[in-house]
Design a protein around this motif. Structure first.
Motif, PDB file in Angstrom:
ATOM      1  N   HIS A 267     -34.868 -27.217 -30.741  1.00 63.66           N
ATOM      2  CA  HIS A 267     -35.343 -26.844 -32.076  1.00 63.66           C
ATOM      3  C   HIS A 267     -34.648 -25.618 -32.649  1.00 63.66           C
ATOM      4  O   HIS A 267     -33.877 -24.926 -31.986  1.00 63.66           O
ATOM      5  CB  HIS A 267     -36.856 -26.602 -32.035  1.00 63.66           C
ATOM      6  CG  HIS A 267     -37.255 -25.375 -31.241  1.00 63.66           C
ATOM      7  ND1 HIS A 267     -37.209 -24.111 -31.769  1.00 63.66           N
ATOM      8  CD2 HIS A 267     -37.737 -25.226 -29.978  1.00 63.66           C
ATOM      9  CE1 HIS A 267     -37.634 -23.232 -30.880  1.00 63.66           C
ATOM     10  NE2 HIS A 267     -37.945 -23.891 -29.769  1.00 63.66           N
ATOM     11  N   GLY A 268     -34.979 -25.341 -33.904  1.00 61.30           N
ATOM     12  CA  GLY A 268     -34.389 -24.223 -34.613  1.00 61.30           C
ATOM     13  C   GLY A 268     -35.352 -23.081 -34.859  1.00 61.30           C
ATOM     14  O   GLY A 268     -36.494 -23.082 -34.400  1.00 61.30           O
ATOM     15  N   PHE A 269     -34.873 -22.099 -35.614  1.00 59.35           N
ATOM     16  CA  PHE A 269     -35.645 -20.923 -35.999  1.00 59.35           C
ATOM     17  C   PHE A 269     -36.284 -21.167 -37.365  1.00 59.35           C
ATOM     18  O   PHE A 269     -35.640 -21.738 -38.254  1.00 59.35           O
ATOM     19  CB  PHE A 269     -34.710 -19.705 -36.092  1.00 59.35           C
ATOM     20  CG  PHE A 269     -35.355 -18.491 -36.704  1.00 59.35           C
ATOM     21  CD1 PHE A 269     -36.052 -17.595 -35.906  1.00 59.35           C
ATOM     22  CD2 PHE A 269     -35.279 -18.244 -38.069  1.00 59.35           C
ATOM     23  CE1 PHE A 269     -36.663 -16.484 -36.472  1.00 59.35           C
ATOM     24  CE2 PHE A 269     -35.885 -17.141 -38.634  1.00 59.35           C
ATOM     25  CZ  PHE A 269     -36.583 -16.252 -37.836  1.00 59.35           C
ATOM     26  N   PRO A 270     -37.521 -20.685 -37.557  1.00 59.54           N
ATOM     27  CA  PRO A 270     -38.432 -20.066 -36.590  1.00 59.54           C
ATOM     28  C   PRO A 270     -39.457 -21.065 -36.098  1.00 59.54           C
ATOM     29  O   PRO A 270     -40.623 -20.736 -35.905  1.00 59.54           O
ATOM     30  CB  PRO A 270     -39.097 -18.970 -37.440  1.00 59.54           C
ATOM     31  CG  PRO A 270     -39.225 -19.607 -38.795  1.00 59.54           C
ATOM     32  CD  PRO A 270     -38.046 -20.552 -38.934  1.00 59.54           C
ATOM     33  N   SER A 271     -39.004 -22.292 -35.910  1.00 56.57           N
ATOM     34  CA  SER A 271     -39.900 -23.395 -35.615  1.00 56.57           C
ATOM     35  C   SER A 271     -40.135 -23.531 -34.113  1.00 56.57           C
ATOM     36  O   SER A 271     -40.053 -22.561 -33.359  1.00 56.57           O
ATOM     37  CB  SER A 271     -39.333 -24.677 -36.214  1.00 56.57           C
ATOM     38  OG  SER A 271     -40.287 -25.703 -36.187  1.00 56.57           O
ATOM     39  N   SER A 272     -40.402 -24.734 -33.696  1.00 55.35           N
ATOM     40  CA  SER A 272     -40.664 -25.059 -32.293  1.00 55.35           C
ATOM     41  C   SER A 272     -40.444 -26.558 -32.157  1.00 55.35           C
ATOM     42  O   SER A 272     -39.992 -27.228 -33.099  1.00 55.35           O
ATOM     43  CB  SER A 272     -42.111 -24.696 -31.922  1.00 55.35           C
ATOM     44  OG  SER A 272     -43.019 -25.550 -32.610  1.00 55.35           O
ATOM     45  N   SER A 273     -40.797 -27.103 -31.016  1.00 56.24           N
ATOM     46  CA  SER A 273     -40.671 -28.550 -30.833  1.00 56.24           C
ATOM     47  C   SER A 273     -41.530 -29.326 -31.819  1.00 56.24           C
ATOM     48  O   SER A 273     -41.321 -30.521 -32.031  1.00 56.24           O
ATOM     49  CB  SER A 273     -41.058 -28.924 -29.401  1.00 56.24           C
ATOM     50  OG  SER A 273     -42.394 -28.533 -29.113  1.00 56.24           O
ATOM     51  N   ARG A 274     -42.453 -28.642 -32.457  1.00 60.01           N
ATOM     52  CA  ARG A 274     -43.299 -29.298 -33.462  1.00 60.01           C
ATOM     53  C   ARG A 274     -42.463 -29.880 -34.598  1.00 60.01           C
ATOM     54  O   ARG A 274     -42.853 -30.868 -35.227  1.00 60.01           O
ATOM     55  CB  ARG A 274     -44.304 -28.295 -34.023  1.00 60.01           C
ATOM     56  CG  ARG A 274     -45.180 -28.851 -35.145  1.00 60.01           C
ATOM     57  CD  ARG A 274     -46.081 -27.795 -35.726  1.00 60.01           C
ATOM     58  NE  ARG A 274     -46.761 -28.294 -36.919  1.00 60.01           N
ATOM     59  CZ  ARG A 274     -47.598 -27.570 -37.648  1.00 60.01           C
ATOM     60  NH1 ARG A 274     -47.860 -26.330 -37.301  1.00 60.01           N
ATOM     61  NH2 ARG A 274     -48.170 -28.076 -38.707  1.00 60.01           N
ATOM     62  N   GLU A 275     -41.302 -29.294 -34.879  1.00 59.95           N
ATOM     63  CA  GLU A 275     -40.486 -29.788 -35.984  1.00 59.95           C
ATOM     64  C   GLU A 275     -40.069 -31.241 -35.778  1.00 59.95           C
ATOM     65  O   GLU A 275     -39.750 -31.946 -36.736  1.00 59.95           O
ATOM     66  CB  GLU A 275     -39.248 -28.912 -36.190  1.00 59.95           C
ATOM     67  CG  GLU A 275     -38.174 -29.039 -35.128  1.00 59.95           C
ATOM     68  CD  GLU A 275     -36.939 -28.193 -35.445  1.00 59.95           C
ATOM     69  OE1 GLU A 275     -35.833 -28.728 -35.351  1.00 59.95           O
ATOM     70  OE2 GLU A 275     -37.085 -26.999 -35.780  1.00 59.95           O
ATOM     71  N   PHE A 276     -40.090 -31.705 -34.525  1.00 63.19           N
ATOM     72  CA  PHE A 276     -39.669 -33.073 -34.235  1.00 63.19           C
ATOM     73  C   PHE A 276     -40.824 -34.072 -34.254  1.00 63.19           C
ATOM     74  O   PHE A 276     -40.605 -35.263 -33.977  1.00 63.19           O
ATOM     75  CB  PHE A 276     -38.984 -33.117 -32.870  1.00 63.19           C
ATOM     76  CG  PHE A 276     -37.727 -32.297 -32.792  1.00 63.19           C
ATOM     77  CD1 PHE A 276     -36.617 -32.627 -33.554  1.00 63.19           C
ATOM     78  CD2 PHE A 276     -37.657 -31.184 -31.972  1.00 63.19           C
ATOM     79  CE1 PHE A 276     -35.460 -31.863 -33.491  1.00 63.19           C
ATOM     80  CE2 PHE A 276     -36.504 -30.417 -31.888  1.00 63.19           C
ATOM     81  CZ  PHE A 276     -35.403 -30.757 -32.661  1.00 63.19           C
ATOM     82  N   ASP A 277     -42.028 -33.623 -34.579  1.00 61.62           N
ATOM     83  CA  ASP A 277     -43.182 -34.526 -34.557  1.00 61.62           C
ATOM     84  C   ASP A 277     -42.970 -35.798 -35.376  1.00 61.62           C
ATOM     85  O   ASP A 277     -43.329 -36.891 -34.914  1.00 61.62           O
ATOM     86  CB  ASP A 277     -44.435 -33.797 -35.050  1.00 61.62           C
ATOM     87  CG  ASP A 277     -45.178 -33.077 -33.933  1.00 61.62           C
ATOM     88  OD1 ASP A 277     -44.831 -33.283 -32.754  1.00 61.62           O
ATOM     89  OD2 ASP A 277     -46.115 -32.313 -34.232  1.00 61.62           O
ATOM     90  N   PRO A 278     -42.390 -35.733 -36.594  1.00 68.21           N
ATOM     91  CA  PRO A 278     -42.213 -36.983 -37.347  1.00 68.21           C
ATOM     92  C   PRO A 278     -41.136 -37.890 -36.766  1.00 68.21           C
ATOM     93  O   PRO A 278     -41.190 -39.108 -36.936  1.00 68.21           O
ATOM     94  CB  PRO A 278     -41.807 -36.496 -38.750  1.00 68.21           C
ATOM     95  CG  PRO A 278     -42.208 -35.054 -38.804  1.00 68.21           C
ATOM     96  CD  PRO A 278     -42.038 -34.551 -37.401  1.00 68.21           C
TER      97      PRO A 278
END
Length: 314
Positions: free
Chosen positions: A60-71
């Motif tokens: 993942h990237g900043f300032p996110s987390s693995s949550r960004e890949f949920d979709p």
């Protein structure tokens, strides 16, 4: 009696002898959530898909987390095994003090590689986004045999891919104490939102929970020290671009580039540049911004599925 036996078997699957719940395995598109200790740090990761299928590791990237890949995860998990970790200091992973954990991209890569070792992932496809790029390139360079293919989404490895704001950030690299305003702007509420919304022609596709949650995370105790250390260390990534380009030329991994061409941070030229070192790379410039999958999720998933179908993955 048969019904009682079935109920007893089902209960055994979810209840340990000591009274603790057994984690159910990830199957098909169902995402499960896990936490393990790696290198003395608690690391959280998402997992989906059949474990016997080829693995995709999403960084993942900043300032996110693995949550960004949920979709994206459910669209890939019917055919692939997916692992998406949170880096130390991000998401639900531990955020130890910089006095006990050095927040450098070298160290994030070491922890990520150790996680993959611990999970027994010796071959995989890497999906790199933003900060996941410098972490992933270090992981891949340390063990090239692990890399089956590469998916790049606004993860820069070329000087021509740096947008105008990086000239200002370079002032921070020269003297962080003399330019606190650079870091303040980098982690501001406006910048956190604009990382998602700048460059999009479809703002209605962006969930405001993403940037409000990310900004809330940045306000947590210790985050200023963690993120300022990583922003300062980012200068080592730019210095590493020639080495990463050389690695690409040497190993030429099958590469798919799905780039949000309207990203003001990592501009379109950075996506096109991959073909210079991997001539057979498949490059797609999408009408999207930095978090391209927020608005082009179906298209990116389709590109990945078609691309990987042409690779010899085991």
């Amino acid at each position: 009696m048969k019904a009682k036996a079935v109920l007893a078997a089902a209960a055994a699957l979810i209840t340990a002898d000591a009274g603790q719940a057994h984690p159910l395995p990830s199957t098909s598109a169902t995402t499960t959530y896990h936490r393990v200790t790696v290198d003395g740090v608690g690391i959280f990761y998402r997992e989906a898909g059949p474990k016997g299928a080829p693995t995709i590791v999403l960084l993942h990237g900043f300032p996110s987390s693995s949550r960004e890949f949920d979709p994206l995860i459910p669209l890939l998990a019917t055919q692939y095994h997916l692992i998406a970790p949170d880096f130390p200091g991000f998401g639900h992973s531990d955020a130890p003090s910089p006095s006990s954990y050095a927040y450098t991209f070298d160290h994030l890569a070491q922890t990520t590689s150790a996680l993959l070792d611990q999970l027994g992932i010796d071959k995989c496809v890497f999906y790199l986004h933003d900060y996941g790029g410098p972490v992933g390139f270090r992981v891949m360079a340390a063990r090239p045999q692990r890399v089956q293919a590469l998916v790049v989404q606004n993860a820069n490895a070329y000087s021509e891919g740096l947008g105008a704001k990086w000239a200002v950030i370079a002032q921070y690299w020269t003297d962080p104490k003399a330019h606190p305003e650079v870091f303040d702007a980098f982690v501001s509420q406006a910048a956190t939102e604009q990382r998602h919304t700048l460059g999009t022609s479809h703002p209605e596709r962006y969930n405001p929970d993403t940037w409000t949650d990310e900004y809330a995370h940045l306000q947590q105790p210790g985050q200023r020290e963690i993120q300022s250390a990583l922003l300062y260390d980012y200068r080592t990534n730019v210095a590493s671009y020639p080495a990463w380009q050389s690695w690409l030329r040497e190993h030429k991994p099958p590469t798919l580039v799905a780039w949000g061409k309207n990203d003001p941070s990592f501009i379109a030229a950075g996506g096109d540049a991959y073909k210079r070192d991997v001539p057979d790379a498949e490059v797609h410039q999408l009408d999207a911004g930095h978090f391209a999958f927020d608005e082009k999720n179906d298209e990116i998933a389709d590109l990945i599925l078609k691309f990987l179908a042409n690779q010899s993955l085991k």
